[in-house]
Every structure is written in structure tokens, then in C-alpha cells.
Write an enzyme that holds these catalytic residues in place. Structure first.
Site, short mmCIF file in Angstrom:
data_model
loop_
_atom_site.label_atom_id
_atom_site.label_comp_id
_atom_site.label_asym_id
_atom_site.label_seq_id
_atom_site.Cartn_x
_atom_site.Cartn_y
_atom_site.Cartn_z
N HIS A 15 0.83 -1.20 0.00
CA HIS A 15 0.00 0.00 0.00
C HIS A 15 0.86 1.25 0.00
CE1 HIS A 15 -0.40 0.73 4.69
NE2 HIS A 15 0.84 0.65 4.30
N CYS A 34 5.29 5.70 4.90
CA CYS A 34 4.13 5.05 4.27
C CYS A 34 3.66 5.82 3.04
CB CYS A 34 3.00 4.88 5.27
SG CYS A 34 3.25 3.44 6.33
N HIS A 40 4.93 -0.08 -0.43
CA HIS A 40 5.68 -0.96 0.46
C HIS A 40 4.70 -1.99 0.99
CE1 HIS A 40 3.84 1.98 3.11
NE2 HIS A 40 3.83 1.02 4.02
N HIS A 42 3.19 -5.03 3.84
CA HIS A 42 3.04 -5.46 5.23
C HIS A 42 2.57 -6.90 5.24
CE1 HIS A 42 3.44 -1.55 7.21
NE2 HIS A 42 2.74 -1.04 6.21
N ASP A 80 -4.90 -10.74 -0.58
CA ASP A 80 -3.56 -11.34 -0.46
C ASP A 80 -2.73 -11.13 -1.73
OD1 ASP A 80 -1.52 -12.75 0.88
OD2 ASP A 80 -2.13 -14.63 -0.09
N HIS A 81 -1.50 -10.68 -1.55
CA HIS A 81 -0.57 -10.40 -2.65
C HIS A 81 -1.10 -9.34 -3.62
CE1 HIS A 81 1.40 -13.97 -1.10
NE2 HIS A 81 2.47 -13.64 -1.80
N GLU A 125 -1.08 -4.75 11.63
CA GLU A 125 -0.29 -4.31 10.49
C GLU A 125 1.19 -4.63 10.72
OE1 GLU A 125 -1.10 -0.76 7.67
OE2 GLU A 125 0.20 -0.01 9.25
NI NI Z 1 2.50 0.95 5.62
#
Ligand code: NI
Length: 135
Positions: A15, A34, A40, A42, A80-81, A125
Site C-alpha cells: 500500500h 508510508c 511498500h 506489510h 492477499d498479494h 499491520e
Molecule cells: Ni505501511
């Protein structure tokens, strides 16, 4: 008598936190790392809990296999992914913070859970940062 049953799940996703109506500098000041324009990732840990009465016939609050399959279909397959900003329609105009992701997950699951039962979403997160939403 009410009992809470919980199922853990996991997904990873990329995100970027930013508001397109703010300058890069303001986004940087508010969202820090962020706001990286290259995104990037998580590793999100999710705990979905359902609270309600035990069915006297089955002894279950909710069949955990059913909950597992529901989380797979509604959450893992959708997130996911994925790049949340780019690939997930719910975040086209919504900043994919942990808070907003938890609300989106709740809204995806809620229609599939018996209305007499309470639903709670806990989303990690990072191992130390987590949010809770229950409607
Ligand atoms: Ni983040």
C-alpha cells in the site's frame, strides 16, 4: 450465555498512504515512510471473532470450517498479494490504513454472518500495531 470464537488468518499486501489532494510535502509530514510513491508491503495478521449463543444441537457458535472458507473467499482472495491502492476497488478513493482495511474486511464479512451474532475484526499491520473494529 454468549461465547466468542475466533479464527486467525494472514495476508500480505502493498500500500501507499497518501491523499491525492495534499502536496507531497504534506503527505510526507503526515504519513512518513508510508507515503513512499513506490509502495511498500506489510504482513497482515487478522483475527476474526464471532460472538453468540451456542447452538444446542451442534454445540457450535459458528462452524469454524465455514468461517475459514468465508475468510478465504472474502478477505484472502481479495487482498492477499495485492497492491491495495491499485488493485482493490474499495481503496480506489479510500486511504488503505489499518483502520480502513479493518472496516472494509468487516463490511465484506458482515453480510455472510448470522445477524444474531456479533462480529469483531482485529487487524495487525505489524506485530506491535493493531486495530479493532466491531461495527
Ligand atoms: Ni505501511
Amino acid at each position: 450465555m454468549k461465547v466468542k470464537v475466533s479464527r486467525k488468518a494472514h495476508f500480505n499486501a502493498a500500500h501507499r498512504l497518501y491523499r491525492p489532494d495534499w502536496s507531497f510535502e504534506k503527505n510526507d509530514a503526515v504519513f512518513g515512510k508510508c507515503n513512499n510513491p513506490r509502495f511498500h508491503g506489510h504482513n497482515y495478521d487478522l483475527i476474526v471473532s464471532v460472538t453468540g449463543k451456542i447452538d444446542p444441537e451442534t454445540g457450535y457458535v459458528m462452524d469454524m470450517k465455514q468461517l475459514k472458507d468465508l475468510i478465504k473467499a472474502e478477505v484472502e482472495d481479495a487482498l492477499d498479494h495485492k497492491n491495495l491502492n491499485v488493485e482493490v476497488p474499495e481503496f480506489k478513493a479510500l486511504n488503505p490504513t489499518a483502520e480502513n482495511i479493518a472496516v472494509v474486511i468487516f463490511n465484506k464479512l458482515r453480510p455472510h454472518i448470522d445477524p444474531s451474532k456479533e462480529l469483531e475484526i482485529v487487524l495487525y499491520e505489524t506485530p506491535r500495531n493493531f486495530v479493532t473494529y466491531s461495527g
